[in-house]
Design a protein around this motif. Structure first.
Motif, mmCIF file in Angstrom:
data_model
loop_
_atom_site.group_PDB
_atom_site.id
_atom_site.type_symbol
_atom_site.label_atom_id
_atom_site.label_comp_id
_atom_site.label_asym_id
_atom_site.label_seq_id
_atom_site.Cartn_x
_atom_site.Cartn_y
_atom_site.Cartn_z
ATOM 1 N N ILE A 46 15.644 10.802 -6.877
ATOM 2 C CA ILE A 46 14.638 11.863 -6.726
ATOM 3 C C ILE A 46 13.343 11.401 -7.384
ATOM 4 O O ILE A 46 13.333 11.011 -8.557
ATOM 5 N N LEU A 47 12.259 11.453 -6.622
ATOM 6 C CA LEU A 47 10.954 11.068 -7.146
ATOM 7 C C LEU A 47 10.129 12.323 -7.389
ATOM 8 O O LEU A 47 9.729 13.003 -6.457
ATOM 9 N N LYS A 48 9.918 12.646 -8.657
ATOM 10 C CA LYS A 48 9.101 13.801 -9.018
ATOM 11 C C LYS A 48 7.655 13.326 -9.141
ATOM 12 O O LYS A 48 7.387 12.322 -9.794
ATOM 13 N N TYR A 49 6.742 14.044 -8.499
ATOM 14 C CA TYR A 49 5.332 13.676 -8.565
ATOM 15 C C TYR A 49 4.482 14.894 -8.274
ATOM 16 O O TYR A 49 4.964 15.919 -7.795
ATOM 17 N N ASP A 50 3.195 14.758 -8.555
ATOM 18 C CA ASP A 50 2.228 15.813 -8.302
ATOM 19 C C ASP A 50 1.710 15.633 -6.876
ATOM 20 O O ASP A 50 1.000 14.654 -6.597
ATOM 21 N N PRO A 51 2.055 16.533 -5.951
ATOM 22 C CA PRO A 51 1.601 16.381 -4.565
ATOM 23 C C PRO A 51 0.082 16.305 -4.424
ATOM 24 O O PRO A 51 -0.423 15.632 -3.528
ATOM 25 N N ALA A 52 -0.656 16.972 -5.320
ATOM 26 C CA ALA A 52 -2.119 16.936 -5.229
ATOM 27 C C ALA A 52 -2.642 15.520 -5.481
ATOM 28 O O ALA A 52 -3.599 15.087 -4.829
ATOM 29 N N VAL A 53 -2.007 14.790 -6.392
ATOM 30 C CA VAL A 53 -2.423 13.418 -6.679
ATOM 31 C C VAL A 53 -2.151 12.545 -5.454
ATOM 32 O O VAL A 53 -3.014 11.782 -5.014
ATOM 33 N N LYS A 54 -0.961 12.680 -4.906
ATOM 34 C CA LYS A 54 -0.618 11.888 -3.714
ATOM 35 C C LYS A 54 -1.556 12.236 -2.560
ATOM 36 O O LYS A 54 -2.084 11.343 -1.888
ATOM 37 N N ASP A 55 -1.777 13.520 -2.335
ATOM 38 C CA ASP A 55 -2.639 13.949 -1.232
ATOM 39 C C ASP A 55 -4.076 13.450 -1.410
ATOM 40 O O ASP A 55 -4.753 13.140 -0.431
ATOM 41 N N GLN A 56 -4.529 13.365 -2.649
ATOM 42 C CA GLN A 56 -5.888 12.894 -2.917
ATOM 43 C C GLN A 56 -6.006 11.385 -2.685
ATOM 44 O O GLN A 56 -6.995 10.908 -2.139
ATOM 45 N N ARG A 57 -5.007 10.624 -3.103
ATOM 46 C CA ARG A 57 -5.116 9.166 -3.092
ATOM 47 C C ARG A 57 -4.652 8.503 -1.797
ATOM 48 O O ARG A 57 -5.172 7.442 -1.430
ATOM 49 N N PHE A 76 0.823 -1.220 0.000
ATOM 50 C CA PHE A 76 0.000 0.000 0.000
ATOM 51 C C PHE A 76 0.854 1.266 0.000
ATOM 52 O O PHE A 76 0.512 2.255 0.631
ATOM 53 N N ASN A 77 1.961 1.247 -0.719
ATOM 54 C CA ASN A 77 2.878 2.382 -0.708
ATOM 55 C C ASN A 77 2.822 3.241 -1.966
ATOM 56 O O ASN A 77 3.374 4.335 -1.982
ATOM 57 N N ALA A 78 2.164 2.764 -3.017
ATOM 58 C CA ALA A 78 2.124 3.494 -4.289
ATOM 59 C C ALA A 78 0.858 4.329 -4.404
ATOM 60 O O ALA A 78 -0.194 3.952 -3.901
ATOM 61 N N TRP A 79 0.989 5.434 -5.099
ATOM 62 C CA TRP A 79 -0.176 6.270 -5.387
ATOM 63 C C TRP A 79 -0.327 6.556 -6.881
ATOM 64 O O TRP A 79 -1.274 7.204 -7.304
ATOM 65 N N ASP A 80 0.606 6.065 -7.698
ATOM 66 C CA ASP A 80 0.492 6.201 -9.148
ATOM 67 C C ASP A 80 1.337 5.114 -9.810
ATOM 68 O O ASP A 80 1.952 4.290 -9.125
ATOM 69 N N THR A 81 1.368 5.104 -11.127
ATOM 70 C CA THR A 81 2.046 4.023 -11.835
ATOM 71 C C THR A 81 3.552 4.028 -11.590
ATOM 72 O O THR A 81 4.156 2.964 -11.413
ATOM 73 N N VAL A 82 4.169 5.181 -11.573
ATOM 74 C CA VAL A 82 5.611 5.222 -11.303
ATOM 75 C C VAL A 82 5.900 4.644 -9.919
ATOM 76 O O VAL A 82 6.797 3.813 -9.757
ATOM 77 N N THR A 83 5.111 5.031 -8.927
ATOM 78 C CA THR A 83 5.372 4.525 -7.575
ATOM 79 C C THR A 83 4.962 3.067 -7.403
ATOM 80 O O THR A 83 5.454 2.407 -6.482
ATOM 81 N N ASN A 84 4.097 2.518 -8.294
ATOM 82 C CA ASN A 84 3.869 1.068 -8.266
ATOM 83 C C ASN A 84 5.201 0.331 -8.404
ATOM 84 O O ASN A 84 5.400 -0.723 -7.797
ATOM 85 N N PHE A 85 6.107 0.894 -9.186
ATOM 86 C CA PHE A 85 7.404 0.255 -9.419
ATOM 87 C C PHE A 85 8.479 0.715 -8.430
ATOM 88 O O PHE A 85 9.234 -0.105 -7.918
ATOM 89 N N THR A 86 8.549 2.018 -8.169
ATOM 90 C CA THR A 86 9.635 2.504 -7.307
ATOM 91 C C THR A 86 9.484 2.047 -5.860
ATOM 92 O O THR A 86 10.472 1.756 -5.196
ATOM 93 N N THR A 87 8.242 1.971 -5.377
ATOM 94 C CA THR A 87 8.048 1.598 -3.967
ATOM 95 C C THR A 87 8.124 0.101 -3.733
ATOM 96 O O THR A 87 8.247 -0.335 -2.589
#
Length: 174
Positions: free
Chosen positions: A143-154, A58-69
């Motif tokens: 460095i993990l670049k991401y949209d904080p709003a997406v993470k905060d929402q999910r 339960f650590n990912a919030w998008d497709t990139v983090t499905n792999f990085t986490t």
């Protein structure tokens, strides 16, 4: 050992995971941020997939983090193959990300598309390029670049699912 990685976002993909698990009975299943843990575990239980064969992450919030986490977890199993299960329309982007994250790892990446979402428009080239760039940035610099709003929402829903899974004693990657 092989790994089956299911990318969260569509519980119907679990049908493909079960079929693959039956073909590869020694493969470990990692489910990355896929909705209701009660549904996922119930689906696997009903499909005779024993709980020592899968792990909920339960650590990912998008497709990139499905792999990085999940990379450290997956590498810990020393797999020869990583089966990536996602919707067919999503596979090109998922494999571009996986290719960056697992570059030179010695792990063979095997796309296994779920076809039930078809017909579906392909994801835009710009999104594929952007997420591939994000994955390479993470791979080369950490460095993990991401949209904080997406993470905060999910993340509140994902964290609630994780707590439910822990409370129910399901196999969870901590």
């Amino acid at each position: 050992m092989d790994i089956i990685l299911e990318l969260g976002g569509n519980t119907a993909r679990l049908n493909t995971v079960v079929q693959l698990a039956q073909q590869y009975p020694n493969a470990k299943i990692i489910v990355s941020s896929e909705g209701s843990p009660d549904f996922v575990v119930g689906f696997f239980d009903a499909s005779n997939i024993t709980r020592n064969r899968f792990l909920l992450d339960f650590n990912a919030w998008d497709t990139v983090t499905n792999f990085t986490t999940t990379k450290r977890l997956i590498r810990g199993y020393n797999p020869s193959k990583l089966f990536v299960v996602t919707d067919n329309f999503h596979m090109r982007r998922a494999m571009a990300i996986a290719g960056a994250v697992y570059w030179l790892s010695g792990i063979r990446l095997v796309p296994v598309p779920y076809m039930g979402s078809e017909p579906h428009d392909p994801e835009p080239d710009s999104l594929v390029r952007y997420d591939k760039w994000r994955a390479w940035l993470w791979r080369l610099t950490g460095i993990l670049k991401y949209d904080p709003a997406v993470k905060d929402q999910r993340m509140p829903g994902i964290e609630a699912d994780k707590q439910l899974a822990v409370d129910h004693g399901y196999p969870v990657n901590m």
